[in-house]
Design a protein around this motif. Structure first.
Motif, mmCIF file in Angstrom:
data_model
loop_
_atom_site.group_PDB
_atom_site.id
_atom_site.type_symbol
_atom_site.label_atom_id
_atom_site.label_comp_id
_atom_site.label_asym_id
_atom_site.label_seq_id
_atom_site.Cartn_x
_atom_site.Cartn_y
_atom_site.Cartn_z
ATOM 1 N N GLY A 257 0.830 -1.211 0.000
ATOM 2 C CA GLY A 257 0.000 0.000 0.000
ATOM 3 C C GLY A 257 0.865 1.261 0.000
ATOM 4 N N HIS A 258 0.523 2.214 -0.843
ATOM 5 C CA HIS A 258 1.301 3.451 -0.931
ATOM 6 C C HIS A 258 0.482 4.539 -1.631
ATOM 7 C CE1 HIS A 258 1.695 1.631 -4.887
ATOM 8 N NE2 HIS A 258 1.950 2.837 -5.356
ATOM 9 N N CYS A 259 0.888 5.788 -1.462
ATOM 10 C CA CYS A 259 0.434 6.889 -2.316
ATOM 11 C C CYS A 259 1.605 7.188 -3.242
ATOM 12 C CB CYS A 259 0.149 8.138 -1.488
ATOM 13 S SG CYS A 259 -1.236 7.959 -0.375
ATOM 14 N N ASP A 260 1.318 7.583 -4.469
ATOM 15 C CA ASP A 260 2.426 7.836 -5.396
ATOM 16 C C ASP A 260 3.143 9.142 -5.040
ATOM 17 O OD1 ASP A 260 1.631 5.533 -6.595
ATOM 18 O OD2 ASP A 260 0.953 6.435 -8.462
ATOM 19 N N PRO A 261 4.470 9.182 -5.263
ATOM 20 C CA PRO A 261 5.229 10.396 -4.926
ATOM 21 C C PRO A 261 5.243 11.426 -6.046
ATOM 22 C CG PRO A 261 6.725 8.654 -5.593
ATOM 23 C CD PRO A 261 5.334 8.058 -5.632
ATOM 24 N N ALA B 218 -4.423 6.043 -1.335
ATOM 25 C CA ALA B 218 -3.508 4.907 -1.195
ATOM 26 C C ALA B 218 -4.037 3.710 -1.992
ATOM 27 C CB ALA B 218 -3.371 4.532 0.277
ATOM 28 N N HIS B 219 -3.131 2.948 -2.542
ATOM 29 C CA HIS B 219 -3.525 1.780 -3.342
ATOM 30 C C HIS B 219 -2.442 0.726 -3.247
ATOM 31 C CE1 HIS B 219 -1.306 4.703 -5.764
ATOM 32 N NE2 HIS B 219 -0.796 3.670 -6.437
ATOM 33 N N ARG B 220 -2.751 -0.484 -3.718
ATOM 34 C CA ARG B 220 -1.756 -1.556 -3.719
ATOM 35 C C ARG B 220 -2.073 -2.523 -4.850
ATOM 36 N NH1 ARG B 220 -3.584 -5.340 1.462
ATOM 37 N NH2 ARG B 220 -5.356 -6.317 0.426
#
Ligand code: AKG
Ligand code: FE2
Length: 257
Positions: free
Chosen positions: A132-136, A187-189
């Motif tokens: 899981g992350h948000c793009d930078p 957030a997505h994965r």
């Protein structure tokens, strides 16, 4: 895995609509989709995909065969140009949807292409494709040919139905800053599965300049929520050091944090 419901509601727009008479309406709808899901999808790439499908070949073959290498290179160059155009129009739509000038984001952006390969996984419950992350980066445009994308909406995971001949578009943390918190990066994965290997090809659109809230969003009633920062040399290393835990990378740049 996996009890995550797959939604069919992530809106799809085509590039013609986005540039034509319906442009203002589409810009508005894109913003709505971004507020609701953090994502939308872009259609009308059928001819392009059929004409210029990238041959996936092991890199060793590219080194050995100049012909295959040249073909891959040419195809990649054509696709990169088309994606650039798609990115420019998308950024114009986002700017207009936010009430900014169409060219607010400019025309030139660093494009970083990514190819993520996820092999078949015997136990998807134990291995994610991408955590899981948000793009930078500013925006990301990629293909989801086989289902794997899950987004976090109101603390619940929902799956995004894969659409053939559509690109998925999402926005990263810098747009949260530029919009002074009006848009929150979602957030997505990527998950794995037991039956099909999958290759995701996409492009991150990057920033060259200082990132800061856009002036039209600031005023006595709406003070700046973020300090200005240089994307490449200040933000990216910080993001990497935080191991990209959702929105955490923005904390250090918040005013009064
Ligand atoms: O591989 C995917 O489907 C998504 C990858 C992703 O979210 C990313 O590279 O930022
Ligand atoms: Fe991502």
């Amino acid at each position: 895995m996996d009890s995550v419901p797959i939604v069919k509601k992530i809106p799809v727009f085509d590039l013609g609509q986005a540039q034509g008479k319906e442009r203002a309406v589409v810009a508005h709808q894109i913003l709505k989709a971004f507020k609701e899901y953090g994502f939308f999808q872009r259609k009308r790439i059928i001819q392009m995909r059929q004409k210029h499908s990238i041959p996936i070949v092991p890199s060793i073959m590219i080194q050995r065969s100049t012909d295959t290498g040249r073909k891959c290179w040419n195809t990649t160059a054509i696709l990169t140009g088309k994606i650039k155009k798609l990115g420019q129009v998308t950024l114009q739509n986002i700017a207009e949807g936010l009430g900014l000038e169409a060219e607010f984001f400019g025309k030139e952006h660093g494009q970083r292409m990514f190819i993520n390969h996820y092999p078949i996984c015997p136990d998807p419950s134990s291995t994610l494709g991408t955590g899981g992350h948000c793009d930078p980066n500013l925006i990301t445009i990629f293909q989801q040919q086989v289902y794997d994308l899950q987004i976090l909406k109101n603390e619940e995971r929902i799956g995004v139905e894969p659409l053939p001949h559509a690109f998925v578009v999402n926005f990263g943390l810098p747009i949260t800053v530029i919009s002074n918190g009006k848009l929150t990066s979602v957030a997505h994965r990527a998950v794995t599965n037991t039956t099909q290997a999958r290759t995701a090809i996409g492009t991150y659109f990057c920033l060259a300049n200082v990132v800061e809230p856009a002036k039209p969003f600031l005023g006595p009633e709406s003070p700046s929520l973020f300090k200005p920062f240089k994307w490449e040399i200040e933000f990216l290393p910080h993001y990497a050091s935080k191991k990209s835990v959702y929105h955490e990378a923005l904390e250090a740049f918040k005013i009064n944090a």
